[in-house]
Design an enzyme around this catalytic site. Structure first.
Site, PDB file in Angstrom:
ATOM      1  N   PHE A  41       0.822  -1.210   0.000  1.00 43.53           N
ATOM      2  CA  PHE A  41       0.000   0.000   0.000  1.00 43.53           C
ATOM      3  C   PHE A  41       0.858   1.263   0.000  1.00 43.53           C
ATOM      4  CE2 PHE A  41      -2.464   2.908   3.022  1.00 43.53           C
ATOM      5  CZ  PHE A  41      -3.100   3.572   1.995  1.00 43.53           C
TER       6      PHE A  41
ATOM      7  N   ASN B 145      -2.315   5.429   7.769  1.00 38.68           N
ATOM      8  CA  ASN B 145      -2.445   5.880   6.390  1.00 38.68           C
ATOM      9  C   ASN B 145      -3.770   5.399   5.801  1.00 38.68           C
ATOM     10  OD1 ASN B 145       0.730   6.243   4.694  1.00 38.68           O
ATOM     11  ND2 ASN B 145       0.297   6.608   6.843  1.00 38.68           N
TER      12      ASN B 145
ATOM     13  N   ARG C  98     -11.264  -5.714  20.223  1.00 36.72           N
ATOM     14  CA  ARG C  98     -10.172  -6.669  20.089  1.00 36.72           C
ATOM     15  C   ARG C  98      -9.270  -6.587  21.327  1.00 36.72           C
ATOM     16  NH1 ARG C  98      -6.961  -3.512  15.387  1.00 36.72           N
ATOM     17  NH2 ARG C  98      -5.655  -2.159  16.676  1.00 36.72           N
TER      18      ARG C  98
ATOM     19  N   ASP D 123      12.443 -12.415  -1.394  1.00 36.67           N
ATOM     20  CA  ASP D 123      12.095 -12.479   0.025  1.00 36.67           C
ATOM     21  C   ASP D 123      13.186 -11.764   0.812  1.00 36.67           C
ATOM     22  OD1 ASP D 123      11.492 -13.087   2.653  1.00 36.67           O
ATOM     23  OD2 ASP D 123      11.083 -15.209   2.266  1.00 36.67           O
TER      24      ASP D 123
ATOM     25  N   TYR E 182       2.237  -7.003  16.457  1.00 40.43           N
ATOM     26  CA  TYR E 182       2.679  -6.178  15.333  1.00 40.43           C
ATOM     27  C   TYR E 182       3.604  -5.064  15.799  1.00 40.43           C
ATOM     28  CZ  TYR E 182       2.560  -2.204  12.166  1.00 40.43           C
ATOM     29  OH  TYR E 182       2.923  -1.119  11.402  1.00 40.43           O
TER      30      TYR E 182
ATOM     31  N   LYS F 155       7.687  -4.334  15.099  1.00 34.06           N
ATOM     32  CA  LYS F 155       8.217  -3.114  14.488  1.00 34.06           C
ATOM     33  C   LYS F 155       9.179  -2.398  15.438  1.00 34.06           C
ATOM     34  CE  LYS F 155       7.528  -1.415  11.061  1.00 34.06           C
ATOM     35  NZ  LYS F 155       8.281  -1.543   9.779  1.00 34.06           N
TER      36      LYS F 155
ATOM     37  N   ASP G 187      10.094  -7.262  -3.793  1.00 32.03           N
ATOM     38  CA  ASP G 187       8.850  -7.566  -3.093  1.00 32.03           C
ATOM     39  C   ASP G 187       8.597  -9.063  -3.161  1.00 32.03           C
ATOM     40  OD1 ASP G 187       5.956  -7.752  -2.408  1.00 32.03           O
ATOM     41  OD2 ASP G 187       6.059  -5.561  -2.523  1.00 32.03           O
TER      42      ASP G 187
ATOM     43  N   THR H  99       6.306   2.772  12.339  1.00 34.08           N
ATOM     44  CA  THR H  99       4.955   3.153  12.739  1.00 34.08           C
ATOM     45  C   THR H  99       4.965   3.868  14.079  1.00 34.08           C
ATOM     46  OG1 THR H  99       2.804   2.235  13.410  1.00 34.08           O
ATOM     47  CG2 THR H  99       4.708   0.852  13.749  1.00 34.08           C
ATOM     48  N   ASP H 100       3.929   4.657  14.323  1.00 35.38           N
ATOM     49  CA  ASP H 100       3.792   5.279  15.638  1.00 35.38           C
ATOM     50  C   ASP H 100       3.317   4.285  16.699  1.00 35.38           C
ATOM     51  OD1 ASP H 100       1.172   4.971  14.773  1.00 35.38           O
ATOM     52  OD2 ASP H 100       0.556   7.016  15.216  1.00 35.38           O
ATOM     53  N   GLU H 101       2.877   3.108  16.271  1.00 38.03           N
ATOM     54  CA  GLU H 101       2.388   2.134  17.244  1.00 38.03           C
ATOM     55  C   GLU H 101       3.491   1.610  18.161  1.00 38.03           C
ATOM     56  OE1 GLU H 101      -0.590  -0.699  16.018  1.00 38.03           O
ATOM     57  OE2 GLU H 101      -0.960   0.417  14.177  1.00 38.03           O
TER      58      GLU H 101
END
Length: 351
Positions: free
Chosen positions: A11, A189, A290, A58, A159, A163, A32, A133-135
């Site tokens: 994406f 995003n 969740r 890979d 996840y 990261k 990819d 990511t901000d996560e």
């Protein structure tokens, strides 16, 4: 520059590829693995350019990655390849650890071996740009200030933990080996070519088809929403101007609750494609939350804006309208994914 991009059929990666082809003269090698979320159609416009190459590879295969480095001789790496769906990481974390941790290790090792063999002038200008990511920063409370580049890490899902681990590896390779790395962290995003499991495309597609619009809990979880083309522009600015050892937090200052996002999509569809059965908001369905659902993510992008000379061009209302129109106009793409992977059934729950 010659830029090696990982995950360029994903994406965000495909948005970067499109931006590079449309707005720069850089050369691209896209490597990819073409997992379920990859879409070669999203980079189809690049395939006619002499500046674009694609290699099915890979990132966990260090030898294959190093061979790609040697063949292409990049000036920079933009490492975007990642497993990114929180729900999937909760169901099975193995692929997230494999791709996000082992894959990043493999990329760093291949980059280190390639970089150490470069002549000094090329070694000094080489960059390894890791997209995160901000996560990784965990959860904000209602009154907490937004995340910045110095926010401590506190990941709370498989996840985000994977990261966070990849971010730590990137910094360690700079500190230990001198590899010129830097990191960008971004918030949620949305936009064109988004895989249909995620909140925005799932809501649009289900609403078009008169299906339920599932929202976790009360729908009051808050995210800072960034249009993917704006993020792509920021990432290109970063690879052109980013400095080793730096971190750039990229956001749009457009926080919305999940319920606000879904209701905005419903309002736009009521205007663009009215449903004779009634407003699309009638389809909203609150479902069981969740596990470990973080309440709020939001980024203060001030440092990135100043250092990179970038600001988000789209506010949420204009960006989401463009996105809804795109999904209305590109039904064959998402219908093929839905039919191939889900047998035409409802695609899933929101993230």
């Amino acid at each position: 520059m010659r830029i090696l991009i990982t995950g360029g059929c994903g994406f965000i990666g495909s948005a970067v590829v499109r931006h590079l082809i449309r707005h720069t003269r850089h050369e691209i090698l896209n490597i990819d693995c073409l997992t379920y979320a990859a879409s070669p159609h999203a980079v189809e416009e690049a395939t006619s350019s002499s500046r674009y190459r694609m290699r099915h590879c890979d990132i966990c295969d260090t030898s294959a990655v190093l061979a790609a480095f040697e063949a292409f001789q990049p000036d920079a790496v933009m490492h975007l390849a990642a497993e990114s769906h929180v729900d999937r990481s909760i169901d099975s974390a193995h692929a997230f650890v494999q791709t996000n941790v082992t894959g990043t290790f493999s990329m760093l090792e291949a980059a280190r071996m390639y970089w150490q063999a470069l002549p000094p002038v090329l070694r000094d200008s080489f960059r390894f740009h890791h997209v995160s990511t901000d996560e990784v920063f965990g959860m904000l409370g209602p009154d907490d200030p937004p995340f910045t580049e110095t926010t401590p890490y506190s990941p709370s899902s498989p996840y985000s933990a994977s990261k966070a681990a990849s971010d730590h590896l990137v910094r360690a390779w700079r500190h230990t080996y001198g590899l010129p790395t830097f990191i960008t962290n971004t918030t949620n995003n949305y936009g064109l070519w988004h895989f249909p499991e995620k909140l925005v495309p799932l809501t649009i597609i289900n609403a078009i088809e008169g299906r339920a619009l599932p929202i976790y809990g009360a729908g009051d979880n808050i995210r800072d929403w960034l249009f993917v083309d704006d993020h792509a522009q920021a990432l290109v600015c970063a690879v052109e101007r980013g400095q080793p050892g730096e971190t750039y937090a990229i956001g749009s200052r457009q926080p919305r609750t999940n319920l606000q996002v879904v209701r905005t999509i419903c309002d736009i569809l009521d205007e663009l494609r009215p449903d004779p059965m009634g407003t699309h908001a009638r389809l909203i369905e609150h479902v069981q939350d969740r596990p470990g659902h973080d309440f709020r993510y939001e980024i203060d992008p001030s440092h990135a804006e100043q250092a990179l000379g970038w600001t988000a061009r789209h506010d949420f209302e204009s960006g989401i309208r463009l996105t809804v129109r795109w999904y209305l106009d590109h039904a064959p793409w998402w219908q093929a994914i839905r039919n191939r992977r889900y047998g035409g059934q409802r695609l899933g729950q929101v993230a």
